[in-house]
Motif scaffolding. Structure first.
Motif: not given
Ligand SMILES: [Zn+2]
Ligand SMILES: [Zn+2]
Length: 163
Positions: A33-34, A37-43, A89-92, A127-132
């Motif tokens: 997530r951090k 960004g966003g929902g933090g879905y590292a697929i 900053g893109s995750a690769l 570890f999912k926050p309520d807002w996601v």
């Protein structure tokens, strides 16, 4: 199949061979997530580490997360090496020497069209926050942490392996 990816500024471009190209996993952990960004879905897809070709290596940076689960007395450094572009900053991809034959590109960095997964697997829900929002289909599977099934096994179960 060969899949090609890049960061947003295109300073880093890469390609990798994979038999497991379906982005079926959504990870809700704080690292994803951090850092993404966003929902933090590292697929995480998985590919053959020996086939990885990278252009723009000078822009690559590696982040090794410090991880502290609620049951741990102390934080430990993750063995996973999260490669990202130091310019945009893109995750690769993630590389972990524990599984030296594998490379795990983030689907978010892939430019090649990928197959749509018939079922999603939602992981690290502890570890999912309520807002996601958890947008899960009827067939989706949910896990508080990691599932036992590997990326390769998921593809075998769905007949989704490719050459
Ligand atoms: Zn970049
Ligand atoms: Zn994660």
């Amino acid at each position: 199949m060969k899949i090609e990816g890049s960061c947003h500024c295109r300073g880093v471009r890469f390609s990798v061979e994979t038999q497991h190209p379906s982005p079926f996993m959504r990870c809700y952990c704080s690292v994803c997530r951090k850092t993404q960004g966003g929902g933090g879905y590292a697929i995480n897809l998985s590919g053959d580490a020996r086939s990885l070709k990278v252009r723009g290596k000078q822009h690559l940076k590696v982040y090794r997360a410090r991880i502290q689960n609620p049951e741990d007395a102390r934080a430990r450094k993750s063995t996973g090496q999260r490669n990202f572009c130091g310019r945009c900053g893109s995750a690769l991809w993630l590389y972990d020497p524990t599984w030296p034959e594998l490379i795990h590109p983030f689907a978010s960095a892939i430019d090649t069209p990928l197959p749509e997964a018939p079922e999603l697997v939602h992981i690290m829900l502890e570890f999912k926050p309520d807002w996601v929002p958890l947008q899960a289909g009827k067939k989706d599977k949910k896990f508080p942490r990691y599932p036992k099934e590997s990326i390769a096994e998921w593809h075998q179960r769905h007949g989704a392996e490719v050459e």
